[in-house]
Design a protein around this motif. Structure first.
Motif, PDB file in Angstrom:
ATOM      1  N   MET A 255       0.835  -1.214   0.000  1.00  0.00           N
ATOM      2  CA  MET A 255       0.000   0.000   0.000  1.00  0.00           C
ATOM      3  C   MET A 255       0.860   1.251   0.000  1.00  0.00           C
ATOM      4  SD  MET A 255      -1.031   2.339   2.614  1.00  0.00           S
ATOM      5  CE  MET A 255      -1.140   1.401   4.158  1.00  0.00           C
ATOM      6  N   LYS A 256       0.486   2.231  -0.820  1.00  0.00           N
ATOM      7  CA  LYS A 256       1.205   3.502  -0.773  1.00  0.00           C
ATOM      8  C   LYS A 256       0.213   4.657  -0.829  1.00  0.00           C
ATOM      9  CE  LYS A 256       2.216   3.803  -5.751  1.00  0.00           C
ATOM     10  NZ  LYS A 256       2.269   5.173  -6.231  1.00  0.00           N
ATOM     11  N   THR A 257       0.680   5.832  -0.472  1.00  0.00           N
ATOM     12  CA  THR A 257      -0.183   6.998  -0.468  1.00  0.00           C
ATOM     13  C   THR A 257      -0.223   7.620  -1.853  1.00  0.00           C
ATOM     14  OG1 THR A 257       0.482   7.367   1.801  1.00  0.00           O
ATOM     15  CG2 THR A 257      -0.609   9.187   0.683  1.00  0.00           C
ATOM     16  N   SER A 258      -1.408   7.997  -2.257  1.00  0.00           N
ATOM     17  CA  SER A 258      -1.574   8.588  -3.583  1.00  0.00           C
ATOM     18  C   SER A 258      -1.039  10.018  -3.621  1.00  0.00           C
ATOM     19  CB  SER A 258      -3.052   8.603  -3.950  1.00  0.00           C
ATOM     20  OG  SER A 258      -3.280   9.444  -5.044  1.00  0.00           O
ATOM     21  N   ASN A 259      -0.507  10.410  -4.783  1.00  0.00           N
ATOM     22  CA  ASN A 259      -0.060  11.790  -4.945  1.00  0.00           C
ATOM     23  C   ASN A 259      -1.054  12.615  -5.751  1.00  0.00           C
ATOM     24  OD1 ASN A 259       2.403  11.571  -3.518  1.00  0.00           O
ATOM     25  ND2 ASN A 259       3.227  10.371  -5.233  1.00  0.00           N
ATOM     26  N   ASP A 260      -2.206  11.990  -6.003  1.00  0.00           N
ATOM     27  CA  ASP A 260      -3.241  12.701  -6.762  1.00  0.00           C
ATOM     28  C   ASP A 260      -3.534  14.054  -6.129  1.00  0.00           C
ATOM     29  OD1 ASP A 260      -3.322  10.385  -8.105  1.00  0.00           O
ATOM     30  OD2 ASP A 260      -5.467  10.004  -7.841  1.00  0.00           O
ATOM     31  N   ILE A 261      -3.777  15.042  -6.967  1.00  0.00           N
ATOM     32  CA  ILE A 261      -4.118  16.355  -6.432  1.00  0.00           C
ATOM     33  C   ILE A 261      -5.625  16.485  -6.190  1.00  0.00           C
ATOM     34  CG2 ILE A 261      -2.168  17.697  -7.327  1.00  0.00           C
ATOM     35  CD1 ILE A 261      -4.250  18.379  -9.688  1.00  0.00           C
ATOM     36  N   ILE A 262      -6.332  15.407  -6.542  1.00  0.00           N
ATOM     37  CA  ILE A 262      -7.785  15.423  -6.370  1.00  0.00           C
ATOM     38  C   ILE A 262      -8.180  15.805  -4.951  1.00  0.00           C
ATOM     39  CG2 ILE A 262      -9.712  13.803  -6.084  1.00  0.00           C
ATOM     40  CD1 ILE A 262      -8.851  12.472  -8.634  1.00  0.00           C
ATOM     41  N   ASN A 263      -9.187  16.685  -4.826  1.00  0.00           N
ATOM     42  CA  ASN A 263      -9.799  16.877  -3.525  1.00  0.00           C
ATOM     43  C   ASN A 263     -11.268  16.509  -3.636  1.00  0.00           C
ATOM     44  OD1 ASN A 263     -11.394  19.068  -4.376  1.00  0.00           O
ATOM     45  ND2 ASN A 263      -9.703  20.484  -4.024  1.00  0.00           N
ATOM     46  N   CYS A 264     -11.955  16.474  -2.492  1.00  0.00           N
ATOM     47  CA  CYS A 264     -13.323  15.974  -2.483  1.00  0.00           C
ATOM     48  C   CYS A 264     -14.248  16.767  -3.387  1.00  0.00           C
ATOM     49  CB  CYS A 264     -13.871  15.971  -1.063  1.00  0.00           C
ATOM     50  SG  CYS A 264     -12.836  15.012   0.052  1.00  0.00           S
ATOM     51  N   ARG A 265     -13.979  18.076  -3.450  1.00  0.00           N
ATOM     52  CA  ARG A 265     -14.866  18.926  -4.232  1.00  0.00           C
ATOM     53  C   ARG A 265     -14.826  18.574  -5.716  1.00  0.00           C
ATOM     54  NH1 ARG A 265     -16.203  24.156  -2.578  1.00  0.00           N
ATOM     55  NH2 ARG A 265     -14.275  24.251  -1.405  1.00  0.00           N
TER      56      ARG A 265
END
Lengths: 231, 231
Positions: B1-11
């Motif tokens: 498992m690794k942490t995503s670097n996506d810039i996506i936020n909930c909005r």
DNA sequence: TAGTAATTATGATTAATATCATATTAACAA
DNA sequence: TTGTTAATATGATATTAATCATAATTACTA
């Protein structure tokens, strides 16, 4: 079904701590005036699959079964519920109609609270909302857990499981009057009536239980637990 | 498992309307800063039965199974979940630990939101609370409904049910790559691996499906529906 | 209280499924 | 690539549970 004349209100209800202890005086008033208590006799249908959901249902006295009928006309019992249980809570926040039926296994008192009033309280009172979530989660978990337990066993284990459920969770004792027929036991554990009867007879022959009409006594609790775990 | 670097936020999340559309700017900020997105590879365990529940889990990308292991070591799959599903929601409001395990069936992205933050929002934002109740109720209902459907059928009907579920609910098409092994199909419908394989072979022989490695095509949808209803 | 229907009961037979055995193929790691 | 393990595959047999049949008992009702 008839309406109860009990003077009981939610504040004095012995089950108030299960839900309503998060309300203030004004909110209590709202629930009380949106509330009706109905009395059903053994065998009476309380709600039928497909009925419009208009209220939140709270089982105050008695015993009920939640069940669904398949397209062969065969009933499947999802759960047996006792006083204090939220017997409508699975569906009221996501469906407009009941996805299962409810009927009384003995004289049963059900409190109905108009749904808009309950939803308003959820929306305006955060502590109450969390309590509703908590209780709702709990009842679903129980049904899912139960179906998991049933699925890993064969007839003997399933019957043992149900006997232990009745003794431990419903009657809190080793001798009790069966609230459901053998056919209904079968509907609860996905088995035929004949095999249900046969297995109970076998338990009797083996000295695990005794049967006198509808009354069942668990004579060898330890052995029953063992059977419920192994077979 | 690794942490995503996506810039996506909930909005900007494509699933925001499933839950977070009830939040204002400040509340969005709270969720975003309490949120981490993790990436799991096929086969990785996301949560294990007994793990402490610290966050709310939201499946953003991929496919997972929810399952429980019985005391013989045999797994029982409760459900297969897809993006947009609340894969923690059954337990987080009533239990402190997970009552089931979750593992990834393919590369999966899971959003975790710290539980206290979510609970605060439920307590302070009524519309959000009702939405959570709605979605929570829905996922439980699905599991219960599914177990009801499985229980009234025998092997052929159960396999047909699963194939239709994958085609209609997961892949939205008649040709798809099986995301689970035959053994896992068996764990989903309470059948042995051998009988699961046998039945799939039979469907192939009967011209209902074709199989090429992991890829399955439903050739005769109508017949499959019929089998799922009758047997 | 007699008559009817539902429930409990048990045996015999059939059908469904699990188990055991053994290959073959596919996936994966050294 | 090769060795190893997991997955798919299929047959034979054993076990389990469903179905069919029939009877006795209990509950309900006219």
């Amino acid at each position: 079904m008839k309406t109860s004349n009990d003077i009981i209100n939610c504040r004095s209800c012995i089950y108030r701590n299960l839900l309503y202890d998060k309300l203030n005086d004004k909110e209590y008033g709202q629930v009380n005036s949106a509330r009706t208590e109905y009395i059903y006799q053994r065998g009476e249908l309380i709600k039928q699959e497909g009925d419009k959901i208009k209220s939140f249902l709270y089982l105050r006295v008695g015993l009920v079964k939640l069940f669904k009928t398949d397209h062969f006309g065969k009933d499947h019992i999802l759960s047996i519920n006792k006083p204090g249980d939220f017997i409508s809570l699975l569906s009221i926040f996501s469906n407009s109609t009941y996805k299962y039926s409810i009927s009384a296994l003995e004289e049963t008192h059900v409190c109905e609270v108009a749904l808009p009033v309950l939803k308003n309280l959820v929306a305006s009172n955060g502590a109450f909302a969390l309590k509703v979530l908590n209780r709702m989660s709990h009842i679903s978990d129980t049904i899912i857990e139960n179906s998991f337990r049933i699925n890993q066993k064969q007839v003997k284990g399933r019957i043992a499981h149900i006997l232990l459920f009745l003794a431990d969770k419903i009657y809190h004792g080793h001798t009790f009057r069966m609230p459901i027929t053998r056919r209904e036991v079968g509907e609860l554990i996905s088995m035929t009536t004949e095999n249900t009867i046969r297995t109970l007879s076998e338990f009797k022959k083996d000295g695990i239980i005794s049967m006198d009409g509808k009354t069942i006594s668990i004579l060898d609790y330890g052995r029953l637990v063992k059977v419920s775990k192994s077979g």
